[in-house]
Design a protein around this motif. Structure first.
Motif, mmCIF file in Angstrom:
data_model
loop_
_atom_site.group_PDB
_atom_site.id
_atom_site.type_symbol
_atom_site.label_atom_id
_atom_site.label_comp_id
_atom_site.label_asym_id
_atom_site.label_seq_id
_atom_site.Cartn_x
_atom_site.Cartn_y
_atom_site.Cartn_z
ATOM 1 N N TYR B 13 -36.776 40.531 -5.148
ATOM 2 C CA TYR B 13 -36.611 40.840 -3.725
ATOM 3 C C TYR B 13 -36.119 39.625 -2.975
ATOM 4 C CZ TYR B 13 -40.460 38.907 -0.806
ATOM 5 O OH TYR B 13 -41.275 38.102 -0.068
ATOM 6 N N LYS B 14 -36.573 38.466 -3.453
ATOM 7 C CA LYS B 14 -36.084 37.255 -2.798
ATOM 8 C C LYS B 14 -34.575 37.150 -2.943
ATOM 9 C CE LYS B 14 -39.625 34.519 -1.380
ATOM 10 N NZ LYS B 14 -39.910 33.323 -0.640
ATOM 11 N N ARG B 15 -34.132 37.521 -4.125
ATOM 12 C CA ARG B 15 -32.676 37.467 -4.363
ATOM 13 C C ARG B 15 -31.966 38.516 -3.518
ATOM 14 N NH1 ARG B 15 -30.950 39.463 -9.098
ATOM 15 N NH2 ARG B 15 -33.013 39.258 -10.019
ATOM 16 N N LEU B 16 -32.549 39.710 -3.582
ATOM 17 C CA LEU B 16 -31.911 40.794 -2.864
ATOM 18 C C LEU B 16 -31.946 40.582 -1.355
ATOM 19 C CD1 LEU B 16 -33.283 43.893 -4.792
ATOM 20 C CD2 LEU B 16 -30.911 43.215 -4.627
ATOM 21 N N HIS B 17 -33.076 40.013 -0.910
ATOM 22 C CA HIS B 17 -33.235 39.902 0.528
ATOM 23 C C HIS B 17 -32.762 38.571 1.066
ATOM 24 C CE1 HIS B 17 -36.743 43.014 0.389
ATOM 25 N NE2 HIS B 17 -35.633 43.442 -0.181
ATOM 26 N N SER B 18 -31.918 37.897 0.316
ATOM 27 C CA SER B 18 -31.554 36.578 0.815
ATOM 28 C C SER B 18 -30.327 36.615 1.722
ATOM 29 C CB SER B 18 -31.313 35.624 -0.354
ATOM 30 O OG SER B 18 -30.256 36.130 -1.129
ATOM 31 N N CYS B 39 -26.101 28.871 10.926
ATOM 32 C CA CYS B 39 -27.518 28.896 10.532
ATOM 33 C C CYS B 39 -27.653 28.944 9.028
ATOM 34 C CB CYS B 39 -28.205 30.118 11.142
ATOM 35 S SG CYS B 39 -28.381 30.028 12.924
ATOM 36 N N VAL B 40 -26.834 29.782 8.404
ATOM 37 C CA VAL B 40 -26.917 29.899 6.945
ATOM 38 C C VAL B 40 -26.619 28.554 6.298
ATOM 39 C CG1 VAL B 40 -25.784 30.923 4.952
ATOM 40 C CG2 VAL B 40 -26.429 32.358 6.879
ATOM 41 N N THR B 41 -25.551 27.932 6.780
ATOM 42 C CA THR B 41 -25.185 26.620 6.221
ATOM 43 C C THR B 41 -26.333 25.624 6.378
ATOM 44 O OG1 THR B 41 -23.007 27.129 7.096
ATOM 45 C CG2 THR B 41 -23.323 24.920 6.219
ATOM 46 N N ALA B 42 -26.874 25.580 7.573
ATOM 47 C CA ALA B 42 -27.931 24.595 7.844
ATOM 48 C C ALA B 42 -29.155 24.859 6.982
ATOM 49 C CB ALA B 42 -28.311 24.655 9.319
ATOM 50 N N CYS B 43 -29.538 26.121 6.883
ATOM 51 C CA CYS B 43 -30.747 26.424 6.103
ATOM 52 C C CYS B 43 -30.535 26.127 4.634
ATOM 53 C CB CYS B 43 -31.136 27.889 6.287
ATOM 54 S SG CYS B 43 -31.741 28.241 7.936
ATOM 55 N N GLU B 75 -41.446 30.428 8.900
ATOM 56 C CA GLU B 75 -41.805 31.592 8.109
ATOM 57 C C GLU B 75 -42.860 32.453 8.763
ATOM 58 O OE1 GLU B 75 -42.955 30.122 4.357
ATOM 59 O OE2 GLU B 75 -40.967 29.382 3.843
ATOM 60 N N GLY B 76 -43.503 31.898 9.735
ATOM 61 C CA GLY B 76 -44.545 32.717 10.362
ATOM 62 C C GLY B 76 -44.814 32.236 11.764
ATOM 63 N N PHE B 93 -33.312 35.137 6.992
ATOM 64 C CA PHE B 93 -32.440 34.604 5.956
ATOM 65 C C PHE B 93 -33.281 34.095 4.807
ATOM 66 C CE2 PHE B 93 -28.954 32.659 3.971
ATOM 67 C CZ PHE B 93 -29.291 31.367 3.602
ATOM 68 N N GLY B 94 -32.692 34.222 3.621
ATOM 69 C CA GLY B 94 -33.321 33.579 2.463
ATOM 70 C C GLY B 94 -34.634 34.194 2.056
#
Lengths: 688, 105
Positions: B13-18, B39-43, B75-76, B93-94
């Protein structure tokens, strides 16, 4: 001081004869120096030296040199008020000035020096050096006259040195003047502005692991569903697209049709506004001069209906709509045998004289038309090429609902008249047509087609379809007009091109009931009277209009109108009034009740004499007349009161029959009193 | 068995939901795409350090679109912010990272 020097010099004589200089001005110091140096040298005796003995010479005289000024007073006494006594001042100035020399040296960095340098440069450039010197002397004019020469000598040196250096231009305080000015400063003004801050809004959410997970799961599901949809819908894509297109088209059409209605109303408003006076005349104008006109009447011109696409076509048929009494149909075509082209079926409304309500272009010229009395959207049309057609005004398209073709029994010659009949036993609509090919045909509208039935074939020899073979084709008469009896269903009259008229019955297909030798030329129109069951009228190109009783072979009235008569029509309001139009552009209105020989109105209605009037029709309810001409325009006229005289109603009369009766009686009276041989004769008539 | 299965699922799911999933935004199209990619690049660049990633995003946004931007990565967390209209992006993301970027002076 001079004494001291002399004493010193005396002392030095013994020792200082070798002294080279003997100046009296030199100070004491130089004298002492001389003493010490020249002590061992040979002595030279001056002539005026004191003669002293050796003992006196060896006597040592002590000389003490002090700094005290011998001339300075040593016992100055001043009165001191403090002590209240005279006190000696202790301090006495011991300085004595021997010599003063004003120096001309200036410090090179001082202001004056700089000034001088600058001055020197200037003067050097201008070559005024001697003047410079004199100028320079002035600022330092001091009483030291002794040093005057030395001053000058000194100064040139310094000035020359200064002039050599390039100095900045120093302002001369005598020639220098200061100028200043203040420009106008623009006044200051403060402006400030506050823009609206960009709008803000708040947003809040929670970011948890389970929220994130849920969001992703949902997204994946959505994507899967989309993929499935796409797979299933690839085949339907084109259909959808086409559907979309049609939907769009429909919506566009809807918009246009809505606009169309609005535009129509607007057009009517505008037209009525423009022709407002005509509309008012139509409604209210009554010609007051009719009282003075001695029974004669006039026609007041109202609207003129023209359609520019129909230029060049003649009006070949006119018909009022029974249901909508402001609507009338105009058939356009050409009577000219040589010039046959297209035709048109045009509907006008009195409410809008500028443009037709319905337009149906046809391939062939329209020669006749008839609007169904009950179903006023059905129009039967006869063409020059022999076809008949039925148009449905409710249909959107321009094509007729039914059309006869060669297979379905169309006429071979122009169709001169069509007429709707009552529905037959199967409740099908049907109509009749008469044509130059000698056939009277009944057409029935059965579902999608026209079914024809030959009713009668007109033949020259009084109704016999059989004849000598050679003469058979010649034996067919050409029908040019017909009319059906109002009340007797089977009875109808047919007029032919030869000038004969036949009374026929629908049931007898070969025989005529009667034949009338009516005219010398083709019978253009034949019309039953609306009220009298026996009377009919016929008109022809032989310039005559004849009124008949169908039981009598000869006409009752004959009117010669001096020009070929195009059409004749009974009025709907009176049994004795009818109108005829001729090719010389005149409308004749007759009222047999008033004048049996002459028209009570003979009015040329067209501007150009060459225009021929082709058809005339009375409006069922309004007192107006429409006249068509061979230029494609239809004119409407209002009948003046004299033309509209209705016979007086019976005092008892309440229902239709009794209203009609008096008219019948009137006409009967007229008929009875006229001679049998049909020629209009003057004489004493008794008018009941 | 169940444990490994679960772990596999998690990894899956981590892969799928990334992929970057935008949760809420009112940015115009171009701005949104640019910001999301940033954002994607930075993260990805600062996968271990949220603060640096946030710093990178904030500074780039300030330069591109004007001051002043605020970025929160985590994350939270829950948040309630006032932002200038048409300048908010909230995305995931991720697999487990939430990024909230907004502008407010």
């Amino acid at each position: 001081m001079a004494e001291r020097c002399a004493l010193v010099s005396q002392r030095c004589e013994s020792v200082t004869s070798f002294v080279p200089f003997q100046d009296e001005e030199e100070g004491v110091d130089t004298g002492d120096g001389c003493d010490e140096w020249s002590s061992g040298k040979a002595l030279v005796k001056p002539s005026d030296q004191l003669e002293l003995t050796e003992a006196e010479l060896k006597e040592e005289v002590t000389r003490i040199l002090t700094a005290n000024n011998p001339h300075a007073p040593q016992n100055i006494v001043r009165y001191s008020f403090k002590e209240r006594s005279y006190m000696t001042t202790s301090v006495v100035d011991q300085m004595s000035v021997h010599f003063v020399l004003e120096g001309s040296l200036l410090h090179q960095d001082s202001d004056e020096a700089r000034r001088l340098r600058a001055e020197g440069d200037l003067q050097k450039g201008q070559g005024l050096q001697p003047a410079a010197f004199s100028l320079l002397v002035f600022p330092q004019a001091t009483p030291a006259e002794g040093g005057g020469e030395v001053d000058e000598e000194d100064r040139p040196d310094s000035v020359a040195s200064k002039a050599d250096m390039k100095e900045a231009n120093v302002t001369n305080q005598f020639n220098f003047s200061e100028r200043a000015s203040q420009t106008l400063n623009n006044p200051l003004r403060q402006r400030s502005c506050q823009t609206e801050p960009p709008p803000r809004s708040t947003f809040g959410a929670t970011a948890n692991q389970w929220e994130i997970y849920d969001a992703y799961a949902e997204e994946l599901q959505k994507q899967e569903r989309n993929k499935e949809k796409q797979k299933a819908a690839t085949s339907k894509k084109e259909n959808e697209k086409s559907k979309k297109k049609t939907l769009l088209m429909e919506t566009q059409n809807d918009d246009l049709t809505k606009m169309g209605e609005v535009a129509k109303i607007l057009e009517r408003m505008v037209t009525q506004n423009i022709f407002d006076d005509i509309a008012k005349d139509f409604k209210y104008f009554e010609d007051a001069s009719d009282e003075f006109r001695d029974q004669k009447g006039t026609l007041l011109p109202l609207w003129k209906f023209q359609y520019d696409q129909a230029k060049g076509l003649s009006v070949t048929a006119l018909c009022w709509n029974k249901k909508y009494q402001d609507l009338f149909a105009v058939g356009m075509g050409s009577y000219d045998f040589r010039q046959q082209g297209r035709g048109m079926l045009v509907f006008y409304s009195l409410k809008n004289s500028a443009f037709p309500e319905y337009i149906y272009p046809t391939d062939s010229g329209v020669l006749c038309l008839h609007i169904h009395e009950q179903h006023s959207y059905l129009v039967a049309v006869g063409f020059y090429d022999g076809c008949v057609a039925v148009y449905n005004l409710k249909n959107e398209g321009l094509e007729p609902m039914y059309e006869s073709t060669a297979k379905t029994g169309k006429h071979t010659d122009p169709v001169w008249q069509v007429c709707w009949q009552n529905d037959d036993m199967d409740n099908n609509h049907n109509f009749y047509s008469v044509s130059s090919d000698g056939r009277v045909v009944s057409w029935t509208l059965v579902k999608n087609e026209l079914v024809f039935t030959d009713i009668i074939t007109l033949s020259l020899q009084g109704g016999f379809s059989e004849g000598p073979e050679a003469a058979q084709p010649l034996g067919i008469a050409c029908g040019t007009s017909f009319d059906f009896h109002k009340h007797i269903d089977y009875l109808f009259l047919v007029g032919t091109e030869e000038g004969k008229m036949h009374k026929c019955s629908k049931t007898y297909s070969s025989q005529f009931l009667e034949t009338y030798d009516a005219h010398s030329m083709a019978v253009d129109a034949i019309k039953w009277n609306h009220f009298h069951p026996k009377v009919f009228i016929s008109c022809s190109s032989d310039w005559t209009v004849k009124i008949w009783d169908h039981t009598i072979n000869t006409p009752m009235f004959t009117f010669d109108l001096n020009a070929a008569v195009g059409d004749v029509a009974w009025s709907p309001y009176s049994s004795t009034v009818f109108a005829a139009v001729t090719t010389d552009g005149t409308v004749h209105v007759f009222d047999l009740n008033v004048n049996k020989y002459e028209a009570i109105c003979q009015q040329p209605v067209v501007a150009k004499k060459k225009t021929k009037l082709t058809h005339v029709e009375f409006n069922p309810i309004h007192p107006i007349l429409i006249v068509g001409d061979d230029r494609g325009s239809v004119r409407s006229f209002k009948l003046s009161p004299n033309l509209r005289k209705k016979p007086k109603a019976h005092k008892n009369g309440a229902d239709n029959i009794t209203k009609v009766l008096p008219r019948l009686l009137h006409l009967n009276g007229l008929l009875c009193s006229c001679p049998r041989f049909g020629c209009s004769q003057p004489g004493g008539w008794v008018v009941s | 068995m169940a444990g490994t299965g679960e772990k596999k699922e998690e990894a899956d799911y981590k892969r799928l939901h990334s992929f970057p999933l935008i949760r809420h935004t009112d940015m115009p199209e171009e701005m949104r795409v640019e910001t999301m990619e940033l954002c994607v690049t930075a993260c990805e660049k600062f996968a271990t350090n949220n603060e640096s990633a946030a710093k990178m995003i904030k500074e780039s946004m300030d330069k591109k679109f004007g001051s002043s931007w605020h970025v929160v990565i985590g994350e939270g967390f829950g948040f309630e912010v006032t932002h200038e209209v048409k300048n908010l992006l909230y995305m995931f993301f991720g697999g487990g990272l939430a990024v909230c970027v907004w502008k407010c002076s």
